[in-house]
Design an enzyme around this catalytic site. Sequence first.
Site, PDB file in Angstrom:
ATOM      1  N   HIS A 192      -7.825  -5.524   0.338  1.00 19.08           N
ATOM      2  CA  HIS A 192      -6.566  -4.808   0.493  1.00 19.08           C
ATOM      3  C   HIS A 192      -5.815  -5.372   1.704  1.00 19.08           C
ATOM      4  O   HIS A 192      -6.238  -5.179   2.846  1.00 19.08           O
ATOM      5  CB  HIS A 192      -6.947  -3.339   0.733  1.00 19.08           C
ATOM      6  CG  HIS A 192      -5.795  -2.407   0.777  1.00 19.08           C
ATOM      7  ND1 HIS A 192      -5.084  -2.060  -0.345  1.00 19.08           N
ATOM      8  CD2 HIS A 192      -5.238  -1.714   1.802  1.00 19.08           C
ATOM      9  CE1 HIS A 192      -4.147  -1.196  -0.012  1.00 19.08           C
ATOM     10  NE2 HIS A 192      -4.209  -0.969   1.279  1.00 19.08           N
ATOM     11  N   SER A 217       0.821  -1.211   0.000  1.00 22.31           N
ATOM     12  CA  SER A 217       0.000   0.000   0.000  1.00 22.31           C
ATOM     13  C   SER A 217       0.860   1.268   0.000  1.00 22.31           C
ATOM     14  O   SER A 217       1.688   1.426  -0.883  1.00 22.31           O
ATOM     15  CB  SER A 217      -0.945  -0.062   1.201  1.00 22.31           C
ATOM     16  OG  SER A 217      -2.078   0.676   0.926  1.00 22.31           O
ATOM     17  N   TRP A 242     -10.285   0.547  -4.703  1.00 24.01           N
ATOM     18  CA  TRP A 242      -9.692   1.853  -4.373  1.00 24.01           C
ATOM     19  C   TRP A 242      -8.292   1.984  -4.986  1.00 24.01           C
ATOM     20  O   TRP A 242      -7.873   3.048  -5.410  1.00 24.01           O
ATOM     21  CB  TRP A 242      -9.633   1.956  -2.839  1.00 24.01           C
ATOM     22  CG  TRP A 242      -9.125   3.210  -2.237  1.00 24.01           C
ATOM     23  CD1 TRP A 242      -8.013   3.329  -1.442  1.00 24.01           C
ATOM     24  CD2 TRP A 242      -9.701   4.526  -2.296  1.00 24.01           C
ATOM     25  NE1 TRP A 242      -7.867   4.625  -1.013  1.00 24.01           N
ATOM     26  CE2 TRP A 242      -8.891   5.382  -1.526  1.00 24.01           C
ATOM     27  CE3 TRP A 242     -10.825   5.059  -2.934  1.00 24.01           C
ATOM     28  CZ2 TRP A 242      -9.154   6.746  -1.370  1.00 24.01           C
ATOM     29  CZ3 TRP A 242     -11.093   6.412  -2.778  1.00 24.01           C
ATOM     30  CH2 TRP A 242     -10.259   7.244  -2.010  1.00 24.01           C
ATOM     31  N   LYS A 267       4.105   2.193  -2.595  1.00 25.70           N
ATOM     32  CA  LYS A 267       4.476   3.408  -3.338  1.00 25.70           C
ATOM     33  C   LYS A 267       5.944   3.726  -3.029  1.00 25.70           C
ATOM     34  O   LYS A 267       6.757   3.981  -3.922  1.00 25.70           O
ATOM     35  CB  LYS A 267       3.595   4.599  -2.907  1.00 25.70           C
ATOM     36  CG  LYS A 267       2.076   4.337  -2.899  1.00 25.70           C
ATOM     37  CD  LYS A 267       1.295   5.571  -2.440  1.00 25.70           C
ATOM     38  CE  LYS A 267      -0.077   5.327  -1.790  1.00 25.70           C
ATOM     39  NZ  LYS A 267      -1.106   4.672  -2.508  1.00 25.70           N
TER      40      LYS A 267
HETATM   41  C1  GCU Z   1      -5.342   4.827   2.036  1.00 28.50           C
HETATM   42  C2  GCU Z   1      -4.797   5.604   0.870  1.00 28.50           C
HETATM   43  C3  GCU Z   1      -4.029   4.730  -0.097  1.00 28.50           C
HETATM   44  C4  GCU Z   1      -2.998   3.910   0.648  1.00 28.50           C
HETATM   45  C5  GCU Z   1      -3.661   3.167   1.788  1.00 28.50           C
HETATM   46  C6  GCU Z   1      -2.675   2.404   2.674  1.00 28.50           C
HETATM   47  O1  GCU Z   1      -6.366   3.981   1.600  1.00 28.50           O
HETATM   48  O2  GCU Z   1      -5.861   6.269   0.254  1.00 28.50           O
HETATM   49  O3  GCU Z   1      -3.403   5.500  -1.082  1.00 28.50           O
HETATM   50  O4  GCU Z   1      -2.333   3.052  -0.236  1.00 28.50           O
HETATM   51  O5  GCU Z   1      -4.332   4.079   2.626  1.00 28.50           O
HETATM   52  O6  GCU Z   1      -1.514   2.735   2.755  1.00 28.50           O
HETATM   53  O7  GCU Z   1      -3.136   1.476   3.333  1.00 28.50           O
END
Ligand code: GCU
Length: 453
Positions: free
Chosen positions: A433, A292, A383, A296
Site C-alpha cells: 500500500h 488511499s 486490505w 476515496k
Molecule cells: C486505513 C483504512 C483505509 C484507508 C487507509 C489509508 O488502512 O482502513 O480505509 O484507505 O487507512 O488512508 O491509508
Amino acid sequence: MKRDAWILIAWLCASMLLAQHNVNYDEEKVPKYVLPELLQLQNGEKVTSVEQWEKQRRPEIMELFASEVYGRTPTDRIKVTYETITENPNALKGKATTRQVRFTFSSEGENGDKGRNGSVSEDETREAILLLYIPNKRKGKVPVFVGYNYNGNHSITHDIKVLYPPTLHLVEELGSPAWERDNQTRRWPLEIIIDRGYAIATMCYHDIFPDNPSMKERSVIPLFTGYSSNNRPTNEKTGSGSTGTTGQDSSQSASDEWQAIGAWAWGSSRIVDYLETQKEIDSDKIAIMGHSRQGKAALWAGAQDERFKVVISNDSGCGGAALFRREFGETIEIINNTFPHWFCDNFQKYNKREPSLPIDQHQLIALIAPRKAYVASANEDLWADPKGEFLSAYHAGPVYRLYALSAIDSDTMPKLHAPIMEDIGYHIRAGKHDVTDYDWKCYLDFADKHFKK
Ligand code: GCU
C-alpha cells in the site's frame, strides 16, 4: 503527550486490532453477490441513451451516494480568499516556479451575508496552504495534477521555505515524524512530474478536515449554514435527525450530513476554483490523484465536480474503488468503527449488511463518465481488495460504452505491471500500500493520452 491523545490512540489501536480479527482474505469465502443495476432506473425502466443516463439515472445514483454514503455537500457557497505568501521562480534547480497560497475560508456567505450564527466572528474562519509547482519549461498553459498530501506541504520537499500546515498540531504531536521535512518525498516525484510538463497543486488534507474523529468542529464543516443546528430538517427516510455518533453537545447532526471525505472532496474543488484564476494553468486539463483515504475522496470529488477531467484512485480500497459486496479485506462495519468521522451517519445502517446498500462502487466510477477514470492497486495491499478495485472499474464499463467510449474488456485481472489505458484505466503493481514512481508513471501516461500531450 496529552491524555486525550493517548486515549484516542488506544481506542484506534483496539478497534483496528478487533477489526483485523474477522477479516476475510480468502477468495473462496467471498459471498455470492448481485451488483445494483447501473443502467436501470429505480422504476425498473432500462437506460439506453446518454440523455436518460444524464437526466435520470445519474441523478438517482448521485442522490444515493450523498444520502447513504458520503453525506450531502452543502449547496451554499462560503467565502474563500487567496493570498500569495511566497513565490519562487527557481525551485527544483530552476525547473519550476512555486507559489504558496493561503486560502481563508469564512462562514461569511459568498456575497457578504452573515454566517451560520447570524454574525461573523474571528473563530469562524479556517486556513489552508496550497503549494503549487509550475514547470518553467512550457509552451502555453500546462495541465495540472491536484492532490492532497498527508503530512503537510513540508513533507513532500527538501525546500526549507515550504511552510508547515496550519493544522498539523491538531493531529500530530510536536516532534512526531510527520513534522520532519521531506518525510514523504518518495510519494511525490516532483521532478518526474514537472519534467513531463505538468503542474502540481497540493495541500495538506488536515487543513480541510483534521483527520481525527474529534476534529469536526475544527474542520470547514461548521462554516456552513445549518451545521449541527436544531433547525436542520430531520432526514425523511430514517425519521431521525441524528444517530448521535459524530454530533456535538446537545445539537444534532442530520444522518446525511457530510463528514471528512465529503469535506476533502469539497476542498479539492476549491483548489480548482483557485487554479482557474492562474494564467499558466490549463483549466480544461485538470487531473485529481488521491491515495488511499484520499483516493476515496478523489473519486467522490470526481463524481461531483466535472472540472476534474481525469480522476485517479490509488489503492483507495473500502469506500473508494473496491466493491463493498465482496466483503474482502476492510468492510463497511470495520471502516465505520475505525473512522466514524469519514462517512455520513446513514452509512452505519449498512454495517454487516452490504447486500442492502442500494449502490456499489462501480457506480461511483460510472458517475465520472465521460471523463476519464483510473484505478490502481498493489498486489500486497489485500486490505484494500485489489480484485474488488479492479472489478468496480470493470463494471463501470457499460456507462462508458453508452458514450461510445472504451472500457475494460475482460473481468480477468491483468498481470502485474500491465496497465490498461482505455477511457477507464487500471493497473496492479507489485508491492505494498503506497504511491510509487511506477504508479506516477502510469498516471502521467494516462493523462498524456487523454490530454493529448
Ligand atoms: C486505513 C483504512 C483505509 C484507508 C487507509 C489509508 O488502512 O482502513 O480505509 O484507505 O487507512 O488512508 O491509508
